[in-house]
Design a protein around this motif. Structure first.
Motif: not given
Length: 114
Positions: A27-35, A37-42, A64-69
């Motif tokens: 998901i983080a890689l796809r967000a970067r490829e989509a341009g 603004a940024g992604v945070t994984v908690l 662990r459960a994670v939240v991607i924002e």
């Protein structure tokens, strides 16, 4: 008029995989490829979802459960989520209105579009 800014949250598990790659990394890689603004994984200390399975960090495993924002404009986030349909059992995905009041990243991008 500026397009509404939204907060996308994706709830998933640290141990969720798509093939041999962790879902959170995909998901983080796809967000970067989509341009976007940024992604945070908690990381969550503890959590459970519809399965009622309790997710927590153990000594020998990472479950662990994670939240991607991601904060971005409404339409860009909706388009991004459509591209995640190939990820089975991704977890809960929410979208909510936010007001950007500070910082240099997204706020500057949004002001350029005015």
């Amino acid at each position: 008029m500026t397009e509404p800014t939204k907060l996308l949250r994706i709830y998933t598990d640290e141990g969720a995989y798509l093939g041999d790659r962790k879902v959170l990394n995909v998901i983080a890689l796809r967000a970067r490829e989509a341009g976007l603004a940024g992604v945070t994984v908690l990381d969550a200390r503890l959590g459970f979802g519809s399965s009622a399975h309790m997710h927590r960090r153990h000594v020998f495993e990472s479950d662990r459960a994670v939240v991607i924002e991601i904060v971005e404009t409404d339409q860009r986030l909706r388009t991004f989520v459509e591209g995640l349909e190939d990820i089975p059992d991704i977890g809960l995905i929410t979208l909510e209105k936010v007001e950007v009041i500070g910082g240099s990243g997204l706020k500057a991008m949004l002001e350029e579009g005015e």
